[in-house]
Design an enzyme around this catalytic site. Structure first.
Site, short mmCIF file in Angstrom:
data_model
loop_
_atom_site.label_atom_id
_atom_site.label_comp_id
_atom_site.label_asym_id
_atom_site.label_seq_id
_atom_site.Cartn_x
_atom_site.Cartn_y
_atom_site.Cartn_z
N GLU A 1 -2.70 10.54 3.16
CA GLU A 1 -3.85 10.76 4.04
C GLU A 1 -3.86 12.20 4.50
O GLU A 1 -2.87 12.69 5.06
CB GLU A 1 -3.79 9.82 5.24
N GLU B 1 0.84 -1.21 0.00
CA GLU B 1 0.00 0.00 0.00
C GLU B 1 0.87 1.25 0.00
O GLU B 1 1.92 1.29 0.64
CB GLU B 1 -0.90 -0.02 1.24
N ASP C 1 0.17 5.39 0.63
CA ASP C 1 -0.92 6.26 1.10
C ASP C 1 -0.60 7.74 1.12
O ASP C 1 0.46 8.14 1.61
CB ASP C 1 -1.20 6.00 2.60
#
Ligand SMILES: *[C@@H]1O[C@H](CO)[C@@H](O)[C@H](O)[C@H]1NC(C)=O
Ligand SMILES: *[C@@H]1O[C@H](CO)[C@@H](O)[C@H](O)[C@H]1NC(C)=O
Length: 294
Positions: free
Chosen positions: A112, A108, A110
């Site tokens: 955010e 993953e 990310d």
């Protein structure tokens, strides 16, 4: 390292720089949502903002958040999303743009965005998971107001490097360090974007909660074109090919010159870096030296 005064000048300079780069970096495309993406969570909290479906809004209230994802998975690419974050009091609200393999040993990457009280800048947290292991957070305070307009967030992922960009400025590097035993995302990943309740951790370490009287919280997304190699197999050799421009040697390293200078300027906005968290990692993780250009 820098005096406070120099730091302030540098941060002001960075904000200006981001603004100037914004003028020369490619504008958001007008690809329609359905060509590459589908809603996969919170259907009734999703609204298309134009009949051509080139802009979509995801909302969060006490009932639900929302998410969309790419219809296929990719094995490499230069993924971008233009995002306008929820305005006003968004403390505790997390908006995310990420790549995810979705299996047990998760890969993953990310972005955010951590909402905040009015007047407090919004932070962005990045993380990289490989083979189920993350814990590689970095956090920086955005030097502009990401709720006032759309900004361009990008993730480059090729066999050599992962780089994350804000309006064309590289803010994070994660190299393929499998040669020294560090896992690197290698499974096909889907592109996702979402809005959710993160008030147990996102703002002031979870102390600042969502004020639901300001709900719904809405984030807007556009630019649904995808520069990626569609794939369903791990270590897909075709997706590693330099016939794809994002795999070319221009994208194997953070470039010398302006990109490296911009990257260094952005480092002054960092408020957390797992690489320098000696309480958590008395011995810095092995990938850290080669991912830092300071
Ligand atoms: C916060 O954002 C404003 C613009 O919205 C900017 O002028 C200021 O420099 C930012 N502060 C920090 C600490 O980045
Ligand atoms: C990472 O680099 C190694 C060589 O050091 C290579 O064999 C491997 O395929 C690369 N991983 C990915 C996902 O491209």
């Amino acid at each position: 390292m820098y005096s406070h005064h120099q730091l302030v000048l540098m941060i002001t300079g960075t904000a200006l720089l981001l603004h100037l780069i914004g003028l020369v970096f490619p504008a958001a495309g007008d690809t329609v949502f359905d060509s590459h993406y589908a809603i996969d969570y919170g259907q009734d909290h999703v609204k298309f903002l134009d009949p051509q479906k080139t802009r979509v809004q995801l909302s969060l209230d006490t009932v639900s958040g929302a998410r969309f994802s790419s219809k296929v998975k990719y094995g490499s690419g230069f993924f971008n999303m233009w995002i306008k974050l929820p305005a006003g009091d968004s403390a505790g609200v997390v908006t995310a743009f990420y790549l995810r393999s979705g299996d047990h040993a998760l890969d993953e990457v990310d972005f955010e965005f951590l909402g905040n009280r009015p007047g407090e800048n919004i932070s962005i947290q990045t993380n990289v998971f490989a083979n189920g292991v993350g814990n590689r957070e970095q956090k920086l305070v955005l030097p502009f107001d990401p709720t006032a307009d759309y900004h361009d967030y990008r993730i480059l992922w090729n066999p050599h490097i992962i780089m994350m960009y804000i309006d064309g400025v590289p803010i994070r590097v994660f190299k393929n360090n499998t040669a020294i035993g560090v896992d690197y995302p290698s499974k096909p990943m889907q592109i996702l974007a979402s809005i959710w309740n993160g008030d147990y951790w996102a703002t002031d370490g979870g102390r600042t909660k969502i004020d639901w009287s300001h709900a719904p919280f809405s984030a807007q997304f556009r630019s649904f074109d995808v520069d990626g190699c569609s794939s369903s197999s791990t270590h897909d050799q075709d997706c590693a090919s330099t016939k794809y421009w994002w795999n070319g040697d221009k994208f194997w390293e953070l470039e010398e010159g302006s990109p490296k200078l911009w990257y260094k300027a952005m480092r002054t906005l960092i408020t957390y870096d797992y690489c320098t968290d000696t309480e958590r990692y008395p011995v810095p993780p092995p990938e850290c030296p080669s991912n830092s250009y300071l």
